[in-house]
Design a protein around this motif. Sequence first.
Motif, PDB file in Angstrom:
ATOM      1  N   UNK A   1       0.852  -1.182   0.000  1.00 28.51           N
ATOM      2  CA  UNK A   1       0.000   0.000   0.000  1.00 28.51           C
ATOM      3  C   UNK A   1       0.888   1.233   0.000  1.00 28.51           C
ATOM      4  N   UNK A   2       0.562   2.200  -0.842  1.00 27.04           N
ATOM      5  CA  UNK A   2       1.276   3.478  -0.846  1.00 27.04           C
ATOM      6  C   UNK A   2       0.433   4.512  -0.114  1.00 27.04           C
ATOM      7  N   UNK A   3       1.096   5.268   0.738  1.00 27.31           N
ATOM      8  CA  UNK A   3       0.417   6.289   1.550  1.00 27.31           C
ATOM      9  C   UNK A   3       1.020   7.642   1.186  1.00 27.31           C
ATOM     10  N   UNK A   4       0.182   8.582   0.858  1.00 26.43           N
ATOM     11  CA  UNK A   4       0.651   9.918   0.494  1.00 26.43           C
ATOM     12  C   UNK A   4       0.052  10.928   1.471  1.00 26.43           C
ATOM     13  N   UNK A   5       0.934  11.746   2.064  1.00 24.87           N
ATOM     14  CA  UNK A   5       0.501  12.689   3.084  1.00 24.87           C
ATOM     15  C   UNK A   5       0.359  14.097   2.495  1.00 24.87           C
TER      16      UNK A   5
ATOM     17  N   UNK B   1      -0.478  -7.171  11.629  1.00 24.96           N
ATOM     18  CA  UNK B   1       0.169  -5.862  11.587  1.00 24.96           C
ATOM     19  C   UNK B   1       0.924  -5.687  10.282  1.00 24.96           C
ATOM     20  N   UNK B   2       0.946  -4.467   9.784  1.00 28.15           N
ATOM     21  CA  UNK B   2       1.723  -4.141   8.598  1.00 28.15           C
ATOM     22  C   UNK B   2       3.027  -3.459   8.966  1.00 28.15           C
ATOM     23  N   UNK B   3       3.961  -3.485   8.038  1.00 26.58           N
ATOM     24  CA  UNK B   3       5.254  -2.830   8.242  1.00 26.58           C
ATOM     25  C   UNK B   3       5.289  -1.563   7.402  1.00 26.58           C
TER      26      UNK B   3
ATOM     27  N   UNK C   1       3.408   0.656   3.019  1.00 26.34           N
ATOM     28  CA  UNK C   1       3.017  -0.317   4.044  1.00 26.34           C
ATOM     29  C   UNK C   1       2.900  -1.681   3.381  1.00 26.34           C
ATOM     30  N   UNK C   2       3.518  -2.680   3.990  1.00 25.14           N
ATOM     31  CA  UNK C   2       3.536  -4.033   3.426  1.00 25.14           C
ATOM     32  C   UNK C   2       2.865  -4.987   4.406  1.00 25.14           C
ATOM     33  N   UNK C   3       1.989  -5.840   3.871  1.00 26.96           N
ATOM     34  CA  UNK C   3       1.252  -6.805   4.690  1.00 26.96           C
ATOM     35  C   UNK C   3       1.460  -8.208   4.134  1.00 26.96           C
ATOM     36  N   UNK C   4       1.600  -9.186   5.030  1.00 28.92           N
ATOM     37  CA  UNK C   4       1.592 -10.591   4.627  1.00 28.92           C
ATOM     38  C   UNK C   4       0.142 -11.061   4.552  1.00 28.92           C
ATOM     39  N   UNK C   5      -0.211 -11.717   3.453  1.00 31.03           N
ATOM     40  CA  UNK C   5      -1.577 -12.229   3.276  1.00 31.03           C
ATOM     41  C   UNK C   5      -1.625 -13.649   3.830  1.00 31.03           C
ATOM     42  N   UNK C   6      -2.409 -13.836   4.895  1.00 27.59           N
ATOM     43  CA  UNK C   6      -2.314 -15.071   5.665  1.00 27.59           C
ATOM     44  C   UNK C   6      -3.627 -15.830   5.799  1.00 27.59           C
TER      45      UNK C   6
ATOM     46  N   UNK D   1       5.563 -10.524   9.821  1.00 22.61           N
ATOM     47  CA  UNK D   1       5.104 -10.360  11.199  1.00 22.61           C
ATOM     48  C   UNK D   1       5.444 -11.566  12.068  1.00 22.61           C
ATOM     49  N   UNK D   2       5.329 -11.380  13.388  1.00 20.33           N
ATOM     50  CA  UNK D   2       5.597 -12.495  14.298  1.00 20.33           C
ATOM     51  C   UNK D   2       4.404 -13.437  14.385  1.00 20.33           C
TER      52      UNK D   2
END
Length: 545
Positions: free
Chosen positions: A114-118, A147-149, A160-165, A306-307
Amino acid sequence: MVSFRCLKYAAIFVFLAVFVFILAHFNMDVLESPCQIQHKVNFSCPVPRLHLQLLSNDDALEERLLLDSIAWPETPSLSASLSLEQTTDPAHSRFTILPEKGGQQWHVGDQLEVMIKMYDFHGRPKKSGGDVLLARLHNQALGAGVAGKVLDLLNGSYSAVFSLLWEGSAQVEVTLVHPSEAVTVLQRLTREQPDRVYFRSVFRTGSVSESTICNVFLRPTQQPLCNYTDINTGEPWFCYKPKSLSCDARIDHSTGGIKPKLNGKENTLFKRGVNLKVSIKASGLTSVNVLPKMKEVKSSSVKSGPSGYYYKDEWRAIGDTTVSRFSTSSAIGQCLKGKTVHLYGDSTVRQWFECLTAALPDLKEFDLHSSRQVGPFMALDNANNILVTFHCHGPPIRFTGVPAMALHSIANEVDRVVGGINTVVVFGIWAHFSTFPTELYIRRLQNIRRAVVRLLERAPGTLVVIRTANPKAMTPFVALTMSDWYAMQLDKVLRIMFKGLNVHLVDAWEMVLAHHLPHDLHPPPPIIKNMINVLLSYICPQKRS
């Protein structure tokens, strides 16, 4: 001739002895009152200074490397011309789900980016980084969350990067905790007002009692100081000396108050519903549909992520640990049979003691006549030979009415543990250090780590578990003393310092961030129950087939 030479050498020896005495006396004063010495020699000490024990070369190098590793991107200075309209505005900011290279299809085992623009309040794009962001992926119907990184690209954009689980819908949530300009304020507060949380102690002899202010930092006055620095660890603590009583008459420790000072412009950076822990909306899709895992994708692809994650409201670890479900008193009791569990830390660790004693009817708590906030606590199941104890960590700690004799260093407590295969040592220490420079926290962890290493050397079978920091509910007042940004920095330090040791983490940060319940300094029971499941899974690991 001989007598003259002897007299000359005697004079030299006398001079050296006097010089050494003066030097030693000066160093003793510095130990007892660093700012007071500056006051005596007419140096200014407008900001209280942290007095810490001298570090070895290795510890000093580690401290520098740790501070470098958590260095935050440069944030805007708050010049007179800066207005709120020029700062980060979550209402104008947006996140966008990026498509997969082969089209908009995602499978279990993939990563979602995900790209986040402020943008600021005028809708103009920000050009620099430093905003504090949290991200999670969730499906409340499935009781799923992870949780995302977040990665700062230093140009007003973030990834923001997320693992799809899990299969099915996965919804993205991005939260602005603080605009970058607020981080500037938090950094200034730590630098200029490290004593904004202050403490008190009562001194009493007979019918005479006095109360004075205590802290790691004390501003210079004509009043002498009492030095309570721990003789074993060097962990510093000072109180202003009472006017008519001795330092030995100290009987307790309490939080004195909190007094952060902001100017009007700075106050605008900590507004609920405006720029303090506010959700950011999506530009386009807010969720994706996750398809079953493709055969060629291996589960190891998410090991660097993530853990763990939630599924059906139960925490599932990623990696070598299998989290078992200890859903009955019988299962918990069977796991802890013959075990001694020592818990050290703050109120977030005290929650675990409370959870265990509530879950085990036969685990009877002794009445040690201690307060419910402070402890110490001890509970025993004599039939099953289970002992659970709790001790709060030493100052700085924002508890009220702690007997002076109950202020123990975790490092000293761990050094008293015999250890062995039936002993579990748990500690969590972070929340009460948020207003102080990170160096103080680093020194505290260095002492604890040395004690843990000594414990594992004399009793290698001892299980050591660390509870990490966690996000919390944020009000303007809380943000200035216990911000998630402070907790995030301390959490990074803890993880780095204990990496490679034979210890286990209960990742409270991710377990709170990934859950659908609101963030809280003291996570609600469903999250605590999952934490206890992780702890018990370390104590009683599931046998692999």
